[in-house]
Design a protein around this motif. Structure first.
Motif: not given
Length: 520
Positions: A142-147, A94-96, A26-33, A39-40
C-alpha cells in the motif's frame, strides 16, 4: 514469538519483503510490483517521479520551507488516513484508478501535502507490523503505491509512525502490547519502555530504507500528539525520548542517503495550558526542525456556532505559538476541526457553514504567520473534505505564489496593525519588505439554521490599514478574493521613509487578503 526474537529477526523480515516485492530504497518499482495490479505501466513512471521529486527543507533565512533546489514550497493540505473513503481502496489494491484519480484531483486543487499515519489502528487489519517486528506485505505494498502515485502528482507526505489515539483506545489488540507478544506492558509506558523505543526505531529504519530516499516524504512527525499519559502522567521523559528517536532517524537517513528530512513532534494544543513546560520540547527542542500543534480550542474550534470566533481563536493560537519559537523555525497547525461536534455530539456540520468555518481558519492561520493554512482533520461523515474546502485550498495555492517565502522573516502583527473601522478583524504578519494581511468582517453576521455565517450582502466599507515597520521603497499590493480564488486588484504604493505603511482599500464586503511585496 518473543519480542526480542522478533527484533533479532528484523533483517530477515525486511529481506523477505524485499524478495516478495523487490523494491529498493528510494522506491523505483520493479517489474514484479507493477505487474500485480491495474496500475501497470503507470507505476513505473510514478516510481521514477517519486525518486526524482526534490526534497523539502527549512529555508535558511526564513521560517518557511523550500525545495532542495531553492524554490518556495508551502504545505497546503489536510489529514488523511488509509482507512478513510478517499484512500480505502488502496488496501489490497481494490481500486487504484480511484485512488490515483483522487490524488490527481487534489493536485489540481492546490494541495501540496497530506498528513498520514503510517498505521491507522482503528481496525485490526491495518497494523503495519503483526506481530511486532513483522512488517505486513499488504501494508508495505500500500505504501509503495502511495509513494509512487504521490510522486507522480508532486504531492508530499508528512508521515507519523502511528496514530496514538487509536493505539491507545485499541491497546488491548495492538501488536506492541506485551500480551500480544510485543514490547510494552502498559500504554502509559510507551515513552519509558526501552524495548518499545527499539521497536519504533526498527519501524523507522524499515520505512527510511524503503521510502526515505523519496522527495515525496516532506517530513517526519516523530510522535503524534505526545502526551503525559504516554509516560505515567509525567513530561520528564519527553525530551530524551524525542532526542533518541530523532537521532536514530537522522543518523539512519545520513547513513543511507547522506541527508535527512525535517522533523517535528505534534502536540494536542490544550495540553500546553495544563502543562506549560511542554513548550520547551515542542517549540524549542534542539533536534526538531519545525513546530506543530493541534488547534482544538474547546470554546470555538471544537464546537463552532459561528464562522468568525474560530478564526479569531486561530489567529490568537498562531501568535502564541510564534512567541515560543526561534524566529527562523517554521510553525503550522497539523490538526484542527470540529471534533466535539462530530465525535461527541455525532453531528456533521452543514456544508455551507463548514466551508466558511474552514476557509476562515485557513486564512487566519496563514496571515498570522503559520506556514500554509493548517491541516484539517475532516470530522465529517463521510470522513472527507468537501468540494468547498478544496476550492479554498486552491484559492490559497494561488495566493501563496505572490510571496517570496524563502526571504520572508515574518513577525506576527495581529495586534500591531491599525484600521479605520472596528467592523473588521485584522490578521497580519510582515518583515520589513513583505506582508500578508487578511481582513475578516465581524459585524455583519446572519443566522442560518441556528448557525451564524457572514452576511455577504452587507454593504461594503472603505478601509484604511496601517502596517508598522516597513522599509522605504515601492510596493505592489495585490488584493485577493479568498472565496473565488482570484486577484481583485493591484496597486503600487511608495513608502518614502521607513515606518508605517498605510494602505487604502476602497471597499471590502466580507473578507479580503492582501499580498504586499517590495519591488526590486
Amino acid at each position: 514469538m518473543a519480542y526480542k526474537t522478533q527484533k533479532e529477526d528484523f533483517k530477515a523480515q525486511t529481506a523477505q519483503i524485499e524478495l516478495d516485492y523487490s523494491q529498493p530504497a528510494g522506491f523505483i518499482p520493479s517489474e514484479k510490483t507493477t505487474a500485480v495490479t491495474s496500475i501497470g505501466k503507470r507505476s513505473r513512471q510514478a516510481g521514477s517521479c517519486a525518486a526524482a521529486l526534490p526534497w523539502i527543507q527549512v529555508a535558511p533565512d526564513a521560517p518557511y520551507f523550500i525545495t532542495e533546489q531553492g524554490e518556495n514550497w508551502t504545505p497546503i493540505g489536510q489529514n488523511d488516513a488509509i482507512t478513510w473513503p478517499d484512500f480505502a481502496n488502496a488496501f489490497r489494491r481494490k481500486d487504484m484508478e480511484q485512488v490515483e484519480g483522487h490524488l490527481a484531483w487534489l493536485a489540481s486543487h492546490g494541495v501540496t501535502c497530506l498528513r498520514f499515519m503510517l498505521e491507522y489502528a482503528q481496525t485490526k487489519n491495518r497494523y503495519f507490523e503483526r506481530p511486532a517486528g513483522k512488517f505486513q506485505p499488504n501494508m508495505v505494498r500500500l505504501w509503495d503505491d502511495l509513494f509512487a502515485l504521490c510522486g507522480k502528482y508532486n504531492l508530499r507526505i508528512l508521515l507519523t509512525p502511528v496514530d496514538t489515539f487509536w493505539m491507545w483506545i485499541k491497546w488491548k489488540h495492538h501488536p506492541y502490547n506485551k500480551a500480544n507478544g510485543g514490547p510494552c506492558s502498559k500504554r502509559s509506558e510507551w515513552l519509558l519502555c526501552p524495548d518499545t523505543l527499539e521497536a519504533f526505531k526498527n519501524r523507522f529504519t524499515f520505512v527510511i530504507e524503503r521510502w526515505g530516499g523519496s522527495g515525496v516524504l516532506f517530513a517526519w512527525d516523530l510522535w503524534n500528539e505526545i502526551h503525559p499519559a504516554h509516560s505515567n502522567n509525567s513530561t520528564e521523559a519527553f525530551y530524551d525520548f524525542i532526542k533518541k528517536l530523532s537521532e536514530h532517524v537522522r543518523e539512519t537517513e545520513l547513513r543511507v542517503y547522506g541527508r535527512s528530512h525535517p522533523q517535528t513532534v505534534s502536540l494536542y494544543g490544550p495540553v500546553l495550558d495544563e502543562r506549560p513546560e511542554v513548550a520547551d520540547v515542542i517549540f524549542r527542542h534542539a533536534h526538531l526542525d519545525f513546530a506543530s500543534t493541534h488547534f482544538y480550542d474547546a470554546a470555538t474550534i471544537n464546537h463552532p456556532h459561528d464562522t468568525v470566533k474560530p478564526a479569531l481563536s486561530t489567529g490568537k493560537l498562531v501568535r502564541e505559538a510564534l512567541q515560543h519559537l526561534d524566529s527562523k523555525r517554521p510553525f503550522f497547525d497539523s490538526e484542527h476541526g470540529p471534533i466535539h461536534t462530530f465525535k461527541d455530539r455525532h453531528v456533521t456540520l452543514p456544508e455551507y457553514f463548514d466551508d466558511e468555518y474552514f476557509r476562515h481558519m485557513q486564512w487566519a492561520h496563514l496571515a498570522s504567520g503559520g506556514a500554509g493554512g493548517g491541516m484539517r482533520w475532516p470530522n465529517r461523515h463521510p470522513h472527507c473534505l468537501t468540494h468547498g474546502m478544496r476550492a479554498a485550498q486552491q484559492s490559497m495555492g494561488g495566493f501563496v505564489a505572490l510571496l517570496d517565502w524563502k526571504k520572508f522573516a515574518r513577525r506576527n502583527l495581529n495586534e500591531e496593525v491599525s484600521m479605520s473601522t472596528p467592523s473588521f478583524a485584522a490578521f497580519a504578519c510582515a518583515d520589513a519588505r513583505q506582508a500578508i494581511v487578511w481582513l475578516l468582517r465581524q459585524d455583519a453576521m446572519q443566522k442560518r439554521e441556528r448557525r451564524l455565517v457572514i452576511n455577504r450582502e452587507a454593504p461594503a466599507l472603505p478601509i484604511s490599514i496601517t502596517i508598522p515597520g516597513m522599509a522605504a521603497g515601492k510596493y505592489s499590493v495585490i488584493t485577493w478574493d479568498t472565496l473565488h480564488g482570484m486577484q481583485l486588484a493591484s496597486q503600487e504604493v511608495t513608502q518614502q521613509t521607513a515606518g508605517d505603511l498605510t494602505l487604502q482599500l476602497p471597499e471590502v464586503g466580507a473578507d479580503v487578503a492582501l499580498a504586499v511585496r517590495q519591488q526590486v
